[in-house]
Design a protein around this motif. Sequence first.
Motif, PDB file in Angstrom:
ATOM      1  N   LEU A  50      62.331  78.537  36.971  1.00 57.66           N
ATOM      2  CA  LEU A  50      61.062  78.048  36.451  1.00 57.66           C
ATOM      3  C   LEU A  50      60.821  78.784  35.140  1.00 57.66           C
ATOM      4  O   LEU A  50      60.956  80.004  35.084  1.00 57.66           O
ATOM      5  CB  LEU A  50      59.911  78.380  37.406  1.00 57.66           C
ATOM      6  CG  LEU A  50      59.904  77.749  38.788  1.00 57.66           C
ATOM      7  CD1 LEU A  50      58.722  78.295  39.595  1.00 57.66           C
ATOM      8  CD2 LEU A  50      59.797  76.227  38.671  1.00 57.66           C
ATOM      9  N   PHE A  51      60.483  78.039  34.101  1.00 57.94           N
ATOM     10  CA  PHE A  51      60.165  78.660  32.823  1.00 57.94           C
ATOM     11  C   PHE A  51      58.652  78.549  32.623  1.00 57.94           C
ATOM     12  O   PHE A  51      58.106  77.452  32.596  1.00 57.94           O
ATOM     13  CB  PHE A  51      60.894  77.948  31.680  1.00 57.94           C
ATOM     14  CG  PHE A  51      62.386  78.098  31.757  1.00 57.94           C
ATOM     15  CD1 PHE A  51      63.132  77.273  32.588  1.00 57.94           C
ATOM     16  CD2 PHE A  51      63.038  79.064  31.015  1.00 57.94           C
ATOM     17  CE1 PHE A  51      64.513  77.413  32.679  1.00 57.94           C
ATOM     18  CE2 PHE A  51      64.425  79.210  31.091  1.00 57.94           C
ATOM     19  CZ  PHE A  51      65.152  78.393  31.923  1.00 57.94           C
ATOM     20  N   LEU A  52      58.008  79.684  32.486  1.00 52.48           N
ATOM     21  CA  LEU A  52      56.554  79.695  32.293  1.00 52.48           C
ATOM     22  C   LEU A  52      56.227  80.031  30.850  1.00 52.48           C
ATOM     23  O   LEU A  52      56.637  81.083  30.347  1.00 52.48           O
ATOM     24  CB  LEU A  52      55.903  80.740  33.214  1.00 52.48           C
ATOM     25  CG  LEU A  52      55.473  80.268  34.606  1.00 52.48           C
ATOM     26  CD1 LEU A  52      56.630  79.670  35.379  1.00 52.48           C
ATOM     27  CD2 LEU A  52      54.860  81.425  35.385  1.00 52.48           C
ATOM     28  N   GLY A  53      55.519  79.115  30.198  1.00 47.08           N
ATOM     29  CA  GLY A  53      55.066  79.400  28.841  1.00 47.08           C
ATOM     30  C   GLY A  53      53.691  80.025  28.920  1.00 47.08           C
ATOM     31  O   GLY A  53      52.785  79.453  29.522  1.00 47.08           O
ATOM     32  N   THR A  54      53.526  81.196  28.351  1.00 47.24           N
ATOM     33  CA  THR A  54      52.221  81.839  28.350  1.00 47.24           C
ATOM     34  C   THR A  54      51.864  82.186  26.910  1.00 47.24           C
ATOM     35  O   THR A  54      52.695  82.105  26.020  1.00 47.24           O
ATOM     36  CB  THR A  54      52.212  83.146  29.177  1.00 47.24           C
ATOM     37  OG1 THR A  54      52.817  84.187  28.408  1.00 47.24           O
ATOM     38  CG2 THR A  54      52.951  82.978  30.481  1.00 47.24           C
ATOM     39  N   GLN A  55      50.614  82.595  26.722  1.00 43.09           N
ATOM     40  CA  GLN A  55      50.202  82.909  25.348  1.00 43.09           C
ATOM     41  C   GLN A  55      50.842  84.197  24.836  1.00 43.09           C
ATOM     42  O   GLN A  55      50.759  84.504  23.672  1.00 43.09           O
ATOM     43  CB  GLN A  55      48.680  82.999  25.262  1.00 43.09           C
ATOM     44  CG  GLN A  55      48.046  81.617  25.320  1.00 43.09           C
ATOM     45  CD  GLN A  55      46.589  81.618  24.941  1.00 43.09           C
ATOM     46  OE1 GLN A  55      46.038  82.617  24.531  1.00 43.09           O
ATOM     47  NE2 GLN A  55      45.952  80.462  25.074  1.00 43.09           N
TER      48      GLN A  55
END
Lengths: 248, 183
Positions: free
Chosen positions: A91-96
Motif C-alpha cells: 500500500l502506498f500512502l501519500g501524505t503531506q
Amino acid sequence: MKMRLTAFVTILVISICAMFYSCTKEATSSSASAGKGGSLTRFTIAGSFLYAVDNNYLYAYSLNNPAKPEKVYTSPVGMNIETIYPYNKYLFLGTQTGLFIYSIDTPAKPLLIGEARHARSCDPVVANDSVSFVTLKSSGCGPAVSGLYVYDINSITKPVLKKTVELPDPVGLGLQDSILYVCCGNAGLKVFNVKSPFLPNLISIKTDGNFVDVIPYDGLLICFVQDGIILYDITKPATPVLVKKIAN
Amino acid sequence: MKYVLLFFAVIFLYSCWEPFKKNYPNQAPLQKVWGSKPVYAAENIAKQIIYTAQKQPLKKAGNIYAFGKFIFQIDVGRGIHVIDNADPAKADRIGFITVNGCEQISIRGAYLYANSFADLVTLDIANPANLREVSRIPNAFPQFRFNYPFVQPEEKGYFTCPRTDSVVIGWVKDSIYSDCYKN
C-alpha cells in the motif's frame, strides 16, 4: 511557458543521455472481483480487505462477510494522510509530509516498511514494480516545489528520489504500460513516456477539460474533470483519443 | 497546608468561572450580513440511502471508480452517480444513489462501500431496483466527523456557525448574523 521550458529541457536531457530500459509492468489493481479507483482515493480494496485512511489513521476492514465489514486493524500513520494506492503486496500512502509504504503480506496487519520524506505538500501516488510516481501540489498545501517526483523503489524499504519534473499544481495521476498520465487542472492532462522512468518524456497535452484524476481501465482512460467525466480510448496508450465527455 | 492549597485552588478556579457570569456587555452585537446559512436535516433522514433510477445533474464532481461496465462518480457530500459505460461512446449517467456526507467509494462483488459522514456504509448493489444499505459502522472514521464536505460552506466569507446536534446537508445564501467567517 515554464512548462514548455521544462518539457524542452526534459526532451533535451533525454536526447543527450543514453536511453536505458527499465521494466515497467502494467499496473494492475488488487483482486478480480474489485473495481479500480483513482489516485486521489482514501478507500481501496486489496484481496478481501478494505483499506481506508482518514487524516491520521490507516484502517483495515475484513470483507470475509462482504455485507458486514469488520474492523481488524487501526494504526496512527502521521499527519495529513491524503491518498492510498495498492500495488501487489504493498500500500502506498501519500501524505503531506512524505510517501509511506506498507507491506500487506499479512493482509490484516499492514506493516510500515519504507518511507520517503519531503517538504509539506499534497501528494497522490501511483507505482509499479520498480518505480513510484508522486505528484506534489504546493498551492494551499506547503512549500514544496510542485511537480512530478519519481522514486526508485527497487529497494522498497528505501525509496530514492531520482527525478523531479516541475509542473504547475499537478493533481491525480495514472500509469498504463510505460505511459504516465498527469492531471494538471486547467493546464491539461500531460502524457509522459516513462519507458525510462527517471527521464519522463512529455509527449502530448490534452486540454479538453480541467483534469483532477484518472483511471486507466480496460483500454479506456476515465478522467475525473471539474465538470464531470471525460473518456479517452487508450488502446494505444501514448495517443489518447477522445471518446466521450459527460458533463453537467 | 493541604487546606491552604485547596483554598487557593478554589479561589483560583472560581476566577476562571468569572467571565461566564458576565453578559458580555462590552461586545458589539453581531452585524447582519449576506452570507451562507446551513441547511440541516435530522440525522436519521440525512443518513437515508435512496436510489433514483434517473439521470441527475452533477453539482460537485468527486472521486471516480470503475467497476465492470459501470463508472461511479461521487457528487461530493451528496451521493454517487451511476454511469453506464457498456458502450463508452454512449456512456451517460443513468442513476443516482443519495448518500449524504459521501466522498469515498470502493466496490467488490455485489457490494459498494462508502463513507456517509463518519460512518462506513455497505450497500448491496446487485439489483439496482433493490439497492439498499445492508450494514453501517457508525463513526468508523472519527476524523470525517468534523471534516465532511458540508462542515463549512464552499464560498469564502461569513456563515452561520452550524449547530453540532444536527447534520448539515447543504448551504444557502441568506441574510445572517456575522458569527463565523471562512478565509
